[in-house]
Enzyme design. Sequence first.
Site, PDB file in Angstrom:
ATOM      1  N   GLU A 114       0.879  -1.170  -0.107  1.00 50.41           N
ATOM      2  CA  GLU A 114      -0.054  -0.160  -0.136  1.00 50.41           C
ATOM      3  C   GLU A 114       0.878   1.238   0.089  1.00 50.41           C
ATOM      4  O   GLU A 114       0.342   2.322  -0.500  1.00 50.41           O
ATOM      5  CB  GLU A 114      -1.012  -0.200   1.298  1.00 50.41           C
ATOM      6  CG  GLU A 114      -1.892  -1.155   0.965  1.00 50.41           C
ATOM      7  CD  GLU A 114      -2.940  -1.388   2.284  1.00 50.41           C
ATOM      8  OE1 GLU A 114      -4.214  -1.331   1.906  1.00 50.41           O
ATOM      9  OE2 GLU A 114      -2.331  -1.301   3.175  1.00 50.41           O
ATOM     10  N   GLU A 134      -4.098  -9.637   3.211  1.00 51.56           N
ATOM     11  CA  GLU A 134      -4.651  -9.278   4.383  1.00 51.56           C
ATOM     12  C   GLU A 134      -6.089 -10.375   4.721  1.00 51.56           C
ATOM     13  O   GLU A 134      -6.092 -10.783   5.643  1.00 51.56           O
ATOM     14  CB  GLU A 134      -5.348  -7.937   4.591  1.00 51.56           C
ATOM     15  CG  GLU A 134      -4.282  -7.104   4.877  1.00 51.56           C
ATOM     16  CD  GLU A 134      -3.543  -6.383   3.753  1.00 51.56           C
ATOM     17  OE1 GLU A 134      -2.753  -5.405   3.940  1.00 51.56           O
ATOM     18  OE2 GLU A 134      -3.411  -7.049   2.740  1.00 51.56           O
TER      19      GLU A 134
END
Length: 272
Positions: A114, A134
């Site tokens: 990210e 995730e």
Amino acid sequence: MSAGSVATEPVLTEVVDGVLVVTINRPEARNAINTSTAEAMGAAMDRLDSDPSLTAGIITGAGGTFCAGMDLKAFLAGERPSIPGRGFAGIVEQPSAKPLIAAIEGYALAGGFEIALACDMIVAAEDVKLGLPEVKRGLVAAGGGLMRLPQRVPYHLAMEWALTGAMITAEQAHQVSLVNRLTPKGGALEAALELGRAIAANGPLAVRASKQVIVEAPEWGRAEMFDKQREITLPVRESEDAREGATAFKEKRAPAGRGAERSERSGGTFPG
């Protein structure tokens, strides 16, 4: 500052030819982000934004890897690896207003990926692995990855990568233009510096305004888009940088001054 104290700094910075190189410096934790690292990254972004001698920035990691995401040990101990205004890692919610290049070696996973997606360009070594794993942990990639990834790769591919938590190779990412340049192992930073120098050779005001238009334009309506663009670009066009750039082009010489516009100088007319 002594060599020993430098080694303990969570983020290192160095200026190279108008480019701020920001290195996440926690190799013992695969450069995972804790509170102090997020604060230091945010401070580096503030420096890049405020220093007129800097035109672009590079984010990289120490010890042969980019970033493994959030430091889970620190999180379980009560730390929050984000800062007000800039978010996770001091960057994902508000990156620098100036161009950012991610120079990736090793792994850029979860929050590390990210961070890379918060940058404007990505240079990666050919053995790099990227991903948002995730979902495999029952979590959601909430550091901007789910919003930015579909803007960078085709929708169906973004869905597959996000919903499976798949590991993405640098070659796969390069094939779909998520990665700008592939390098041999160990070569990402030097290639990123080459790209950064090419950006820093141009007019800083023009570079910053160009990024702003590209970032903000998707939110503009058709009827207002040229008015919005004019608000950003007119001050640059009327600046001393632009006048010096045009004069230098006419006189077939390099523009003078840090903030001068650069352009092709081999014939033709100066772009209006």
